[in-house]
Write a protein that holds these residues in place. Structure first.
Motif, PDB file in Angstrom:
ATOM      1  N   GLU A 114      80.315   1.212 -24.171  1.00 28.51           N
ATOM      2  CA  GLU A 114      81.691   1.672 -24.381  1.00 28.51           C
ATOM      3  C   GLU A 114      81.711   3.188 -24.572  1.00 28.51           C
ATOM      4  O   GLU A 114      82.594   3.881 -24.045  1.00 28.51           O
ATOM      5  N   MET A 115      80.731   3.722 -25.303  1.00 27.92           N
ATOM      6  CA  MET A 115      80.659   5.175 -25.472  1.00 27.92           C
ATOM      7  C   MET A 115      80.376   5.882 -24.149  1.00 27.92           C
ATOM      8  O   MET A 115      80.924   6.955 -23.881  1.00 27.92           O
ATOM      9  N   ALA A 156      75.727  -6.309 -29.931  1.00 32.83           N
ATOM     10  CA  ALA A 156      76.730  -5.397 -30.497  1.00 32.83           C
ATOM     11  C   ALA A 156      76.364  -3.950 -30.198  1.00 32.83           C
ATOM     12  O   ALA A 156      77.232  -3.142 -29.853  1.00 32.83           O
ATOM     13  N   PHE A 157      75.072  -3.608 -30.310  1.00 32.84           N
ATOM     14  CA  PHE A 157      74.641  -2.247 -29.994  1.00 32.84           C
ATOM     15  C   PHE A 157      74.883  -1.933 -28.526  1.00 32.84           C
ATOM     16  O   PHE A 157      75.404  -0.857 -28.195  1.00 32.84           O
ATOM     17  N   GLU A 158      74.498  -2.852 -27.645  1.00 33.64           N
ATOM     18  CA  GLU A 158      74.685  -2.611 -26.215  1.00 33.64           C
ATOM     19  C   GLU A 158      76.149  -2.431 -25.859  1.00 33.64           C
ATOM     20  O   GLU A 158      76.497  -1.538 -25.079  1.00 33.64           O
ATOM     21  N   SER A 159      77.015  -3.255 -26.408  1.00 35.88           N
ATOM     22  CA  SER A 159      78.428  -3.145 -26.061  1.00 35.88           C
ATOM     23  C   SER A 159      79.014  -1.833 -26.559  1.00 35.88           C
ATOM     24  O   SER A 159      79.768  -1.176 -25.840  1.00 35.88           O
ATOM     25  N   SER A 160      78.662  -1.410 -27.780  1.00 36.48           N
ATOM     26  CA  SER A 160      79.190  -0.127 -28.269  1.00 36.48           C
ATOM     27  C   SER A 160      78.587   1.035 -27.498  1.00 36.48           C
ATOM     28  O   SER A 160      79.281   2.021 -27.216  1.00 36.48           O
ATOM     29  N   PHE A 161      77.315   0.934 -27.117  1.00 40.74           N
ATOM     30  CA  PHE A 161      76.671   1.995 -26.342  1.00 40.74           C
ATOM     31  C   PHE A 161      77.347   2.156 -24.982  1.00 40.74           C
ATOM     32  O   PHE A 161      77.683   3.277 -24.575  1.00 40.74           O
TER      33      PHE A 161
END
Length: 150
Positions: A90-91, A83-88
């Motif tokens: 995406e940012m 989840a952290f990697e995907s949001s990172f």
């Protein structure tokens, strides 16, 4: 915590196997055997099987429960990382899209100059530094961090 649970899982597994071997050896010494795949005495071997299943099966069930707990804990950690990697990422994608969309128009000698993308950031930053230097010349800053009573 994970190492402790793994240690106990292995310990209970080994303990269960040792108890199984000890009781099978004791039964063999007492003369209870399975010959040609057919038990010699159904009642006695059934009771022995129930006893072994109850004692050793409890250890194996505990080992299975501990290992399932470890699996869920590992899966939870992996889900948080994903989840952290995907949001990172995406940012980062949004940042790149914003950088590609930015334009800055500056008028110089009655001529408009258009700066785009990263070049616009450099020009804006340089203008900010120039403004800071001009203001610094006019005002002599004195830092006073004490609190005054109003």
């Amino acid at each position: 915590m994970t190492k402790t649970i793994q240690f106990f899982a292995w310990a209970f597994l080994v303990l269960g196997c040792i108890i199984l071997i000890v009781f099978l050896n004791k039964a063999s010494i007492d003369g209870y055997t399975i010959s040609n795949g057919v038990p010699t005495n159904y009642e006695t071997t059934g009771q022995f099987g129930d006893f072994i299943g109850g004692v050793v099966g409890t250890f194996f069930a505990l080992v299975g429960t501990l290992l399932i707990f470890l699996t869920f804990k590992e899966q939870s950690a992996n889900n948080k990382r994903i989840a952290f990697e995907s949001s990172f990422f995406e940012m980062i994608r949004l940042y790149r899209a914003n950088v590609n969309d930015i334009t800055y128009t500056k008028t110089k000698n009655k001529k408009e100059i258009v700066y785009e993308k990263r070049q616009a950031f450099r020009i804006i930053f340089n203008e900010f530094i120039d403004c800071y230097r001009e203001v610094k010349k006019v005002f002599k800053f004195k830092r006073d961090f004490t609190l005054h009573n109003a």
